[in-house]
Write a protein that holds these residues in place. Sequence first.
Motif, mmCIF file in Angstrom:
data_model
loop_
_atom_site.group_PDB
_atom_site.id
_atom_site.type_symbol
_atom_site.label_atom_id
_atom_site.label_comp_id
_atom_site.label_asym_id
_atom_site.label_seq_id
_atom_site.Cartn_x
_atom_site.Cartn_y
_atom_site.Cartn_z
ATOM 1 N N TYR A 33 0.857 -1.185 0.000
ATOM 2 C CA TYR A 33 0.000 0.000 0.000
ATOM 3 C C TYR A 33 0.892 1.233 0.000
ATOM 4 C CZ TYR A 33 -3.518 3.414 1.210
ATOM 5 O OH TYR A 33 -4.341 4.517 1.187
ATOM 6 N N GLU A 40 -3.096 -5.179 0.821
ATOM 7 C CA GLU A 40 -3.798 -5.521 -0.421
ATOM 8 C C GLU A 40 -5.278 -5.175 -0.347
ATOM 9 O OE1 GLU A 40 -2.592 -6.239 -3.362
ATOM 10 O OE2 GLU A 40 -0.590 -6.104 -2.533
ATOM 11 N N ASN A 96 -5.531 -1.562 -1.070
ATOM 12 C CA ASN A 96 -5.393 -1.348 -2.508
ATOM 13 C C ASN A 96 -6.679 -1.722 -3.242
ATOM 14 O OD1 ASN A 96 -2.757 -0.350 -2.547
ATOM 15 N ND2 ASN A 96 -1.884 -2.391 -2.582
ATOM 16 N N HIS A 97 -7.269 -2.841 -2.857
ATOM 17 C CA HIS A 97 -8.502 -3.311 -3.506
ATOM 18 C C HIS A 97 -9.621 -2.276 -3.383
ATOM 19 C CE1 HIS A 97 -11.414 -6.260 -4.982
ATOM 20 N NE2 HIS A 97 -12.224 -5.820 -4.039
#
Length: 171
Positions: free
Chosen positions: A64, A91, A94-95
């Motif tokens: 990130y 993650e 980020n998603h």
Amino acid sequence: MCSEIRIYVACLAAYNSGYLHGAWIDACDELDDIQEQVQSILKSSPIEDAEEYAIHDYEGFDGYGLSEYEGLESVQETASFIDEYPAIGGELLNHFGGSLEDAKKAAEESYSGCYKSLDDYAEELTDNTSEIPENLAYYIDYERMGRDMEMSGDIYTIETAHDEVHIFWSH
């Protein structure tokens, strides 16, 4: 583990004058402690009356990315979330485009677990929801089922390593 999640805070007045002046700070410290450390960096600057700082580096945010001018409260909350969910925190952020609220909700409410593969998940899900006659079990394509669940948007996955897939329900 949290001591591995840290930021390098630099004094901008010193940086703009050709000096490298800053320090690494544990991003999971209490917000007041982080702010005190930043103030200490600015007070000890080789440039008088330094007031501005920037985050020039960071470690442990698991993929990130932080902005150079990210707010300290945001940094601390993000670091604490990643510390709480070390395998998936970065993650997930980020998603969800950096939305800490959405990432927290997914981690707490939508997480189905970690599996060796998506087809292993499909097989477990099928085994837990119905009794399949043994003579028909060989005809079920779990790989295709898993792929179809992901492509339809029912689930999304985060792969953190070979043979390590984290599964989340989308709704």
